[in-house]
Design a protein around this motif. Structure first.
Motif, PDB file in Angstrom:
ATOM      1  N   GLN A 289      -8.132 -39.719 -50.465  1.00 24.07           N
ATOM      2  CA  GLN A 289      -8.584 -41.104 -50.585  1.00 24.07           C
ATOM      3  C   GLN A 289      -9.841 -41.328 -49.752  1.00 24.07           C
ATOM      4  O   GLN A 289      -9.840 -41.127 -48.537  1.00 24.07           O
ATOM      5  CB  GLN A 289      -7.477 -42.056 -50.133  1.00 24.07           C
ATOM      6  CG  GLN A 289      -7.799 -43.525 -50.397  1.00 24.07           C
ATOM      7  CD  GLN A 289      -6.654 -44.414 -49.981  1.00 24.07           C
ATOM      8  OE1 GLN A 289      -6.487 -44.715 -48.810  1.00 24.07           O
ATOM      9  NE2 GLN A 289      -5.852 -44.845 -50.951  1.00 24.07           N
ATOM     10  N   ASP A 290     -10.898 -41.779 -50.397  1.00 28.02           N
ATOM     11  CA  ASP A 290     -12.186 -41.935 -49.725  1.00 28.02           C
ATOM     12  C   ASP A 290     -12.169 -43.032 -48.671  1.00 28.02           C
ATOM     13  O   ASP A 290     -12.733 -42.873 -47.589  1.00 28.02           O
ATOM     14  CB  ASP A 290     -13.262 -42.232 -50.773  1.00 28.02           C
ATOM     15  CG  ASP A 290     -14.644 -42.354 -50.144  1.00 28.02           C
ATOM     16  OD1 ASP A 290     -15.178 -41.331 -49.695  1.00 28.02           O
ATOM     17  OD2 ASP A 290     -15.166 -43.489 -50.093  1.00 28.02           O
ATOM     18  N   SER A 291     -11.524 -44.153 -48.962  1.00 30.10           N
ATOM     19  CA  SER A 291     -11.569 -45.292 -48.051  1.00 30.10           C
ATOM     20  C   SER A 291     -10.894 -45.015 -46.719  1.00 30.10           C
ATOM     21  O   SER A 291     -11.216 -45.647 -45.709  1.00 30.10           O
ATOM     22  CB  SER A 291     -10.922 -46.523 -48.709  1.00 30.10           C
ATOM     23  OG  SER A 291      -9.559 -46.266 -49.022  1.00 30.10           O
ATOM     24  N   THR A 292      -9.960 -44.076 -46.679  1.00 25.62           N
ATOM     25  CA  THR A 292      -9.285 -43.744 -45.424  1.00 25.62           C
ATOM     26  C   THR A 292      -9.820 -42.467 -44.792  1.00 25.62           C
ATOM     27  O   THR A 292      -9.279 -41.991 -43.792  1.00 25.62           O
ATOM     28  CB  THR A 292      -7.764 -43.584 -45.649  1.00 25.62           C
ATOM     29  OG1 THR A 292      -7.524 -42.539 -46.602  1.00 25.62           O
ATOM     30  CG2 THR A 292      -7.155 -44.880 -46.144  1.00 25.62           C
ATOM     31  N   GLY A 293     -10.872 -41.885 -45.376  1.00 25.96           N
ATOM     32  CA  GLY A 293     -11.462 -40.678 -44.820  1.00 25.96           C
ATOM     33  C   GLY A 293     -10.762 -39.403 -45.207  1.00 25.96           C
ATOM     34  O   GLY A 293     -10.964 -38.371 -44.569  1.00 25.96           O
ATOM     35  N   GLY A 294      -9.952 -39.445 -46.258  1.00 18.46           N
ATOM     36  CA  GLY A 294      -9.209 -38.263 -46.671  1.00 18.46           C
ATOM     37  C   GLY A 294      -9.797 -37.548 -47.869  1.00 18.46           C
ATOM     38  O   GLY A 294      -9.246 -36.543 -48.321  1.00 18.46           O
ATOM     39  N   ALA A 295     -10.921 -38.042 -48.396  1.00 20.99           N
ATOM     40  CA  ALA A 295     -11.526 -37.412 -49.565  1.00 20.99           C
ATOM     41  C   ALA A 295     -12.431 -36.251 -49.150  1.00 20.99           C
ATOM     42  O   ALA A 295     -12.621 -35.979 -47.964  1.00 20.99           O
ATOM     43  CB  ALA A 295     -12.318 -38.444 -50.363  1.00 20.99           C
ATOM     44  N   LEU A 296     -12.987 -35.577 -50.130  1.00 18.02           N
ATOM     45  CA  LEU A 296     -13.871 -34.451 -49.885  1.00 18.02           C
ATOM     46  C   LEU A 296     -15.025 -34.866 -48.969  1.00 18.02           C
ATOM     47  O   LEU A 296     -15.692 -35.862 -49.207  1.00 18.02           O
ATOM     48  CB  LEU A 296     -14.437 -33.934 -51.211  1.00 18.02           C
ATOM     49  CG  LEU A 296     -15.340 -32.690 -51.134  1.00 18.02           C
ATOM     50  CD1 LEU A 296     -14.548 -31.487 -50.646  1.00 18.02           C
ATOM     51  CD2 LEU A 296     -15.968 -32.423 -52.507  1.00 18.02           C
ATOM     52  N   GLY A 297     -15.241 -34.105 -47.907  1.00 18.13           N
ATOM     53  CA  GLY A 297     -16.253 -34.444 -46.918  1.00 18.13           C
ATOM     54  C   GLY A 297     -15.677 -35.116 -45.689  1.00 18.13           C
ATOM     55  O   GLY A 297     -16.216 -34.989 -44.593  1.00 18.13           O
ATOM     56  N   ALA A 298     -14.551 -35.847 -45.867  1.00 16.44           N
ATOM     57  CA  ALA A 298     -13.790 -36.450 -44.760  1.00 16.44           C
ATOM     58  C   ALA A 298     -14.682 -37.209 -43.790  1.00 16.44           C
ATOM     59  O   ALA A 298     -14.608 -37.027 -42.579  1.00 16.44           O
ATOM     60  CB  ALA A 298     -13.009 -35.371 -44.017  1.00 16.44           C
ATOM     61  N   ASP A 299     -15.552 -38.096 -44.329  1.00 16.41           N
ATOM     62  CA  ASP A 299     -16.496 -38.809 -43.473  1.00 16.41           C
ATOM     63  C   ASP A 299     -16.143 -40.278 -43.289  1.00 16.41           C
ATOM     64  O   ASP A 299     -16.982 -41.075 -42.881  1.00 16.41           O
ATOM     65  CB  ASP A 299     -17.908 -38.716 -44.056  1.00 16.41           C
ATOM     66  CG  ASP A 299     -18.437 -37.285 -44.020  1.00 16.41           C
ATOM     67  OD1 ASP A 299     -18.074 -36.565 -43.080  1.00 16.41           O
ATOM     68  OD2 ASP A 299     -19.194 -36.911 -44.923  1.00 16.41           O
TER      69      ASP A 299
END
Length: 505
Positions: free
Chosen positions: A95-105
């Motif tokens: 999940q991108d909004s929690t920083g768990g997506a690819l790149g973890a930013d």
């Protein structure tokens, strides 16, 4: 040359003395959690989709998540220290909004607590200032059903002797969030009279085999605490403050009003006998406003009996809370709640109770407006470092069935709530826990297994199931009270399996 060496040595000695005088001892604590959930029908179909088979409004049946907590204590002496506590997560894998997506930013570092501890010189009075964890006392459940959360506060603690202590605090949960009065000249909403201030006094009494803690708490609430600068309830305040502090019968208009809240309780336990533990919590609360339809007043009592054996601890417990009567215009008869965000020891699934991070709170975060009885086998162990806890709970609502009909049909002031587009007639954003009447019941079964693999490493497997029966007669909820849920006939269920890996130091 000798003079230079002498001066250098003297400077080094002075620097060493200064350094020793101001030496700070840094201590670190932390916890890593990797959590994996698989389940269905959580919150009984929050999504409006026709085929909602997932666990909740925005969740899949299977999800992986993690959380990291780091605490740093800067200790100058026994009389002075400072603490900062960071939390990273919960991060849902992918999940991108929690920083768990690819790149973890993702920017997911949160300040959970930050405070200083100090003692008044020549006394035993301890003072804590800053954002800290505060809770009212509870001996049956692991956390208070009124207030247990992080909050900005000043707390005082004094121990008179080995039997009598005193704790007091001033906390400010809300201030300068929503704006209150509109300024036509500047075009701004001024942040004044929108604060909530709480004051509490606790008196812990400890004797041989007996602990009793009477306490009282008062809260003053400004007229701008709930509204959006006009007269309507602010959307941000709806979930956090209003859901536990005001009645739902008045709709969500005309909240421009002062409020005063009062709570009192007596909690305690008897452990005089080595194998028997008796614990109780009796809590009362009221919230009064100029707009009387917003008022809330009620009580919650719970009792726990445990018998400790060599292989585990069997226990029986029960609770009862007042619920709404059939008149929606006289406010609510449910006890007001500030934030019951702690670990409920009776339930890991129906209410908040999981010790780590997992799906929980299917019915809600607190037990107001409900009753229940339960049995558990706690910390059963047949193998070294492996423990099991089995619990079975049967519960129901204490709210009048006629209130459900009002909510379903929009009578007596409930139309304004239905117009918010809620997903079903009984689980609005305004009710925590889910609104259950005296004709509604639920059964929860849970098994928690913990294995201490290393001194600092624990693996937990938690399995939970909950079945809910709603009265679908015309006098209560009517047919299909859960919109968007693919169950039917007034019977609904939810289950979840959680596997967690926890490293703590």
């Amino acid at each position: 040359m000798k003079k230079l060496m002498t001066l250098a040595l003297a400077a080094a000695m002075m620097l060493g003395a200064a350094t020793g005088a101001s030496a700070i001892d840094f201590k670190a604590k932390g916890q890593w959690i990797m959590s994996f959930d698989y389940g269905m029908h959580g919150n009984f179909g929050e999504s409006k989709a026709k085929n909602n088979s997932g666990f909740g409004k925005h969740e899949d049946e299977f999800e992986a998540r993690q959380r990291v907590r780091l605490q740093l204590d800067a200790v100058a002496s026994e009389a002075l220290s400072g603490t900062v506590f960071f939390e990273m997560g919960d991060q849902i894998w992918g999940q991108d909004s929690t920083g768990g997506a690819l790149g973890a930013d993702g920017r997911v570092v949160e300040l959970k607590r930050a405070y200083i501890d100090w003692m008044v010189p020549q006394t035993d009075l301890k003072v804590r200032m800053g954002i800290q964890g505060l809770a009212l006392p509870s001996f049956t459940t692991n956390a208070s059903q009124i207030f247990d959360d992080d909050v900005a506060a000043v707390s005082l603690n004094y121990q008179f002797d080995e039997n009598v202590g005193l704790t007091a605090f001033w906390a400010r949960p809300y201030n300068d969030n929503y704006g209150y009065k509109y300024n036509s000249t500047t075009g701004d909403n001024k942040n004044y009279m929108d604060n909530m201030d709480m004051f509490a006094v606790l008196l812990p009494l400890t004797f041989d085999g007996v602990k009793v803690t009477p306490w009282v708490m008062y809260a003053a609430m400004g007229p701008g605490m709930f509204n959006d600068g006009g007269t309507k309830l602010n959307g941000n305040a709806w979930d956090r403050a209003a859901s536990g502090m005001i009645s739902g019968a008045f709709g969500y208009d005309n909240v421009d009003t002062y409020g005063n809240s009062f709570w009192a309780g007596v909690t305690g336990e008897v452990t005089y006998w080595d194998t028997i533990r008796i614990a109780w919590d009796v809590n009362y609360g009221s919230a009064a406003y100029e707009n009387e339809k917003m008022n809330r007043e009620g009580w919650l009592a719970s009792l726990l009996l445990e018998y400790k054996l060599d292989w585990g601890t069997p226990g029986l417990y029960g609770w009862y809370s007042t619920g709404d009567d059939s008149n929606p215009r006289n406010g609510s008869e449910r006890m007001p709640v500030v934030s019951a965000n702690g670990n409920n020891g009776f339930s890991n699934f129906a209410f908040n109770g999981n010790p780590y991070i997992a799906r929980e709170g299917v019915l809600g975060t607190n037990m107001t407006g409900t009753w229940g009885i339960g049995a558990r086998l706690k910390d059963v162990s047949f193998l070294e470092d492996l423990k099991h806890t089995l619990r079975v709970n049967f519960m129901g609502g204490t709210n009048a069935p006629k209130m459900a009909k009002y909510m379903r049909t929009g009578e007596n002031g409930y139309a304004s709530i239905d117009k918010r587009g809620v997903r079903n007639v009984y689980h609005t954003d305004f009710y925590d826990p889910m609104y259950l009447t005296t004709e509604d019941h639920a059964l929860e079964v849970g098994l928690t297994n913990t294995y201490k693999m290393y001194d600092n490493f624990t693996v937990m497997l938690d399995v939970a199931y909950l079945a809910l029966w709603l009265d679908d007669s015309r006098s209560t909820w009517g047919k299909n009270p859960m919109k968007g849920y693919n169950g039917g006939d007034g019977v609904y269920d939810a289950w979840n399996v959680n596997l967690s890996f926890v490293y703590s130091f």
